[in-house]
Design a protein around this motif. Sequence first.
Motif, PDB file in Angstrom:
ATOM      1  N   MET A   4     -14.443  -4.120   1.429  1.00  0.00           N
ATOM      2  CA  MET A   4     -13.177  -3.768   0.802  1.00  0.00           C
ATOM      3  C   MET A   4     -12.510  -2.633   1.573  1.00  0.00           C
ATOM      4  SD  MET A   4     -11.052  -4.285  -1.937  1.00  0.00           S
ATOM      5  CE  MET A   4     -11.996  -5.515  -2.731  1.00  0.00           C
ATOM      6  N   LYS A   5     -13.289  -1.676   2.066  1.00  0.00           N
ATOM      7  CA  LYS A   5     -12.715  -0.522   2.756  1.00  0.00           C
ATOM      8  C   LYS A   5     -12.296  -0.922   4.169  1.00  0.00           C
ATOM      9  CE  LYS A   5     -13.295   4.344   2.810  1.00  0.00           C
ATOM     10  NZ  LYS A   5     -13.810   5.330   1.932  1.00  0.00           N
ATOM     11  N   LYS A   6     -11.078  -0.587   4.538  1.00  0.00           N
ATOM     12  CA  LYS A   6     -10.552  -0.925   5.850  1.00  0.00           C
ATOM     13  C   LYS A   6     -10.168   0.353   6.569  1.00  0.00           C
ATOM     14  CE  LYS A   6      -8.859  -5.337   4.296  1.00  0.00           C
ATOM     15  NZ  LYS A   6      -7.768  -6.191   4.005  1.00  0.00           N
ATOM     16  N   ASP A   7     -10.151   0.299   7.889  1.00  0.00           N
ATOM     17  CA  ASP A   7      -9.755   1.468   8.668  1.00  0.00           C
ATOM     18  C   ASP A   7      -8.238   1.582   8.635  1.00  0.00           C
ATOM     19  OD1 ASP A   7      -9.631   3.640  10.322  1.00  0.00           O
ATOM     20  OD2 ASP A   7      -9.974   2.491  12.151  1.00  0.00           O
ATOM     21  N   ARG A   8      -7.730   2.528   7.871  1.00  0.00           N
ATOM     22  CA  ARG A   8      -6.292   2.732   7.733  1.00  0.00           C
ATOM     23  C   ARG A   8      -5.837   3.979   8.476  1.00  0.00           C
ATOM     24  NH1 ARG A   8      -5.619  -1.085   4.205  1.00  0.00           N
ATOM     25  NH2 ARG A   8      -6.827  -1.272   2.326  1.00  0.00           N
ATOM     26  N   GLY A   9      -6.745   4.622   9.156  1.00  0.00           N
ATOM     27  CA  GLY A   9      -6.388   5.858   9.829  1.00  0.00           C
ATOM     28  C   GLY A   9      -6.279   6.994   8.827  1.00  0.00           C
ATOM     29  N   LYS A  10      -5.526   8.007   9.191  1.00  0.00           N
ATOM     30  CA  LYS A  10      -5.415   9.196   8.345  1.00  0.00           C
ATOM     31  C   LYS A  10      -4.076   9.286   7.614  1.00  0.00           C
ATOM     32  CE  LYS A  10      -9.177  11.525   9.952  1.00  0.00           C
ATOM     33  NZ  LYS A  10     -10.174  12.204   9.208  1.00  0.00           N
ATOM     34  N   VAL A  11      -3.198   8.294   7.815  1.00  0.00           N
ATOM     35  CA  VAL A  11      -1.928   8.242   7.087  1.00  0.00           C
ATOM     36  C   VAL A  11      -1.827   6.864   6.448  1.00  0.00           C
ATOM     37  CG1 VAL A  11       0.586   8.401   7.221  1.00  0.00           C
ATOM     38  CG2 VAL A  11      -0.824   9.845   8.707  1.00  0.00           C
ATOM     39  N   TRP A  12      -1.803   6.848   5.115  1.00  0.00           N
ATOM     40  CA  TRP A  12      -1.766   5.592   4.382  1.00  0.00           C
ATOM     41  C   TRP A  12      -0.394   5.387   3.755  1.00  0.00           C
ATOM     42  CZ3 TRP A  12      -6.724   6.292   0.901  1.00  0.00           C
ATOM     43  CH2 TRP A  12      -7.856   6.355   1.713  1.00  0.00           C
ATOM     44  N   LEU A  13       0.059   4.128   3.731  1.00  0.00           N
ATOM     45  CA  LEU A  13       1.285   3.774   3.007  1.00  0.00           C
ATOM     46  C   LEU A  13       0.978   2.616   2.080  1.00  0.00           C
ATOM     47  CD1 LEU A  13       4.246   4.069   2.325  1.00  0.00           C
ATOM     48  CD2 LEU A  13       4.783   2.554   4.251  1.00  0.00           C
ATOM     49  N   GLY A  14       1.054   2.906   0.812  1.00  0.00           N
ATOM     50  CA  GLY A  14       0.873   1.895  -0.213  1.00  0.00           C
ATOM     51  C   GLY A  14       2.172   1.632  -0.939  1.00  0.00           C
ATOM     52  N   VAL A  15       2.166   0.601  -1.754  1.00  0.00           N
ATOM     53  CA  VAL A  15       3.329   0.245  -2.572  1.00  0.00           C
ATOM     54  C   VAL A  15       2.850  -0.103  -3.968  1.00  0.00           C
ATOM     55  CG1 VAL A  15       4.765  -0.575  -0.667  1.00  0.00           C
ATOM     56  CG2 VAL A  15       3.216  -2.170  -1.803  1.00  0.00           C
ATOM     57  N   ALA A  16       3.713   0.099  -4.943  1.00  0.00           N
ATOM     58  CA  ALA A  16       3.446  -0.301  -6.321  1.00  0.00           C
ATOM     59  C   ALA A  16       4.735  -0.860  -6.903  1.00  0.00           C
ATOM     60  CB  ALA A  16       2.954   0.880  -7.152  1.00  0.00           C
ATOM     61  N   GLY A  17       4.587  -1.814  -7.809  1.00  0.00           N
ATOM     62  CA  GLY A  17       5.753  -2.434  -8.430  1.00  0.00           C
ATOM     63  C   GLY A  17       5.800  -2.174  -9.924  1.00  0.00           C
ATOM     64  N   VAL A  18       6.930  -1.605 -10.370  1.00  0.00           N
ATOM     65  CA  VAL A  18       7.200  -1.483 -11.801  1.00  0.00           C
ATOM     66  C   VAL A  18       8.029  -2.717 -12.157  1.00  0.00           C
ATOM     67  CG1 VAL A  18       8.335  -0.155 -13.624  1.00  0.00           C
ATOM     68  CG2 VAL A  18       7.164   1.044 -11.763  1.00  0.00           C
ATOM     69  N   VAL A  19       7.369  -3.695 -12.760  1.00  0.00           N
ATOM     70  CA  VAL A  19       8.014  -4.950 -13.149  1.00  0.00           C
ATOM     71  C   VAL A  19       8.197  -4.890 -14.656  1.00  0.00           C
ATOM     72  CG1 VAL A  19       7.884  -7.465 -13.070  1.00  0.00           C
ATOM     73  CG2 VAL A  19       6.767  -6.118 -11.275  1.00  0.00           C
ATOM     74  N   ILE A  20       9.453  -4.965 -15.101  1.00  0.00           N
ATOM     75  CA  ILE A  20       9.757  -4.851 -16.530  1.00  0.00           C
ATOM     76  C   ILE A  20      10.452  -6.126 -16.989  1.00  0.00           C
ATOM     77  CG2 ILE A  20      10.985  -3.515 -18.290  1.00  0.00           C
ATOM     78  CD1 ILE A  20      10.729  -1.070 -16.450  1.00  0.00           C
ATOM     79  N   ASN A  21       9.961  -6.698 -18.091  1.00  0.00           N
ATOM     80  CA  ASN A  21      10.551  -7.947 -18.586  1.00  0.00           C
ATOM     81  C   ASN A  21      11.730  -7.672 -19.531  1.00  0.00           C
ATOM     82  OD1 ASN A  21       9.474  -7.424 -21.177  1.00  0.00           O
ATOM     83  ND2 ASN A  21       7.801  -8.897 -20.953  1.00  0.00           N
ATOM     84  N   SER A  22      12.321  -8.731 -20.061  1.00  0.00           N
ATOM     85  CA  SER A  22      13.517  -8.610 -20.905  1.00  0.00           C
ATOM     86  C   SER A  22      13.235  -7.895 -22.227  1.00  0.00           C
ATOM     87  CB  SER A  22      14.113  -9.992 -21.178  1.00  0.00           C
ATOM     88  OG  SER A  22      13.169 -10.803 -21.853  1.00  0.00           O
ATOM     89  N   GLU A  23      11.973  -7.812 -22.635  1.00  0.00           N
ATOM     90  CA  GLU A  23      11.597  -7.097 -23.855  1.00  0.00           C
ATOM     91  C   GLU A  23      11.293  -5.624 -23.578  1.00  0.00           C
ATOM     92  OE1 GLU A  23       8.306  -9.100 -25.667  1.00  0.00           O
ATOM     93  OE2 GLU A  23       9.317 -11.040 -25.655  1.00  0.00           O
TER      94      GLU A  23
END
Length: 167
Positions: free
Chosen positions: A1-20
């Motif tokens: 699972m662990k990958k070599d990403r170096g010392k600077v990581w960039l991740g993303v996250a999504g706030v997905v909101i439905n009609s309710e």
Amino acid sequence: MKKDRGKVWLGVAGVVINSEGKWLVVKKTYSGLKGVWSLPAGFVKFGETADEAVVREVKEETGLDCEVTGLIGLRTGVIRHEISDNMAIFYCQPMDEHQSFTIQEKEISEVKWLTVEELVHGGEASVMLREMASHELKNHQLMKNEGINPGDVFEYSSYKLFFNKGI
């Protein structure tokens, strides 16, 4: 699972909101987020933009197709005084909120739509998710939150969360 990403990581996250007004959340099967509600998230891969990465991650983790409609903010921290850990947090809209979930079983144990109330007071949300939901993302003002500890398991020596109060 662990990958070599170096010392600077960039991740993303999504706030997905439905009609309710419910937020799309996942429970991870690993890491410091294991067993708590968090946003669909992951790392940007070579050859893709951050917004492409969040659409891919939401699809991989939940089976849900979405589109990016805005940038909510940035979470940035330093792990053990050496790794720069950064995450762009995007606002996304589901293409079909009634689409059935397809869980990425190696990484995700559960996917659900939860209300802001459930996220803030349910006791099972990650620190970042609870912090964001408690501000209800309404006032469109950039906030800087320092002094937040997402948990000692992550070993952050510095942690900041920048986000808009409104979507």
